[in-house]
Design an enzyme around this catalytic site. Structure first.
Site: not given
Length: 215
Positions: A120, A52, A118, A40
């Site tokens: 956003g 995530d 990534g 991430k």
């Protein structure tokens, strides 16, 4: 699959299903025989081990890896759920992109494929000077872009693809996320339109329909 690969995964905007798609793509590559690790880029909106990354491992049916525990798969985790540049400023911290790149290279020494999720959309600011798009262009990673069938996604997808074309960013795949299902008329045409568009403008890229996964 023998060649080392570092692949960047981004979305047409936030909440399009990048995290689910990253795990899905990791599982897809693993089924083809590749050793895969996910990373991430920057995580906001949580503390400790990146949320995530934890979601990736859950969907991969894996326990947290040593690289996760060591912070190698996500060096920067910020509490406030906002863009990385603002989250870092609120905590008076600095995001050093060279360190992130070094982490990626270390992961690439141990795995055949590194998938970098990534934060956003493509143009989100990582620092006051650098966006995810800038970083992606600098590193020369191929892109997997995640889209969906919600109203407005054709516009967002085509704009993202056009800027990648202008920046010389190679598109490896477009993942179409079927979740959530709200309006089948719009969703069916969006999927068909994007598939036709990709075949015409990015014939080297793969169009992948992601199965329905609760998100």
């Amino acid at each position: 699959m023998q060649r080392k690969q570092i692949i960047f995964i981004s979305g047409i905007d936030t909440d399009v299903g990048k995290t689910i798609a990253t795990a899905f793509y990791a599982n897809r590559l693993a089924a083809q025989g590749a050793s895969v690790i996910t990373q991430k880029l920057v995580q906001t909106g949580c503390s400790g081990i990146a949320a995530d990354i934890q979601q990736h491992r859950k969907l991969q049916n894996l326990a947290l890896q040593q690289a996760d525990l060591d912070g190698l798969t996500c060096r920067y985790v910020f509490d406030y759920p906002c863009s990385p540049h603002l989250a870092a400023a609120r905590e008076r911290r600095t995001i050093n992109l060279d360190w992130i790149t070094a982490d990626t290279q270390k992961l690439a020494q141990a795995y055949q494929v590194v998938l970098i999720e990534g934060a956003g959309g493509l143009a989100v600011p990582l620092t006051d000077e650098i966006t995810s798009l800038d970083y992606l262009q600098q590193q020369g990673y191929p892109l997997v872009l995640v889209t969906s069938g919600k109203l407005g996604s054709i516009n967002h997808t085509l704009l993202s693809l056009e800027v990648c074309q202008r920046r010389g960013i190679a598109l490896q795949a477009l993942i179409y996320n079927q979740y959530p299902q709200i309006d089948p008329i719009i969703e069916n045409e969006t999927q068909a339109y994007l598939q036709r568009y990709l075949a015409t403008h990015f014939p080297q890229a793969e169009f992948i329909v992601m199965p329905l996964i609760a998100q």
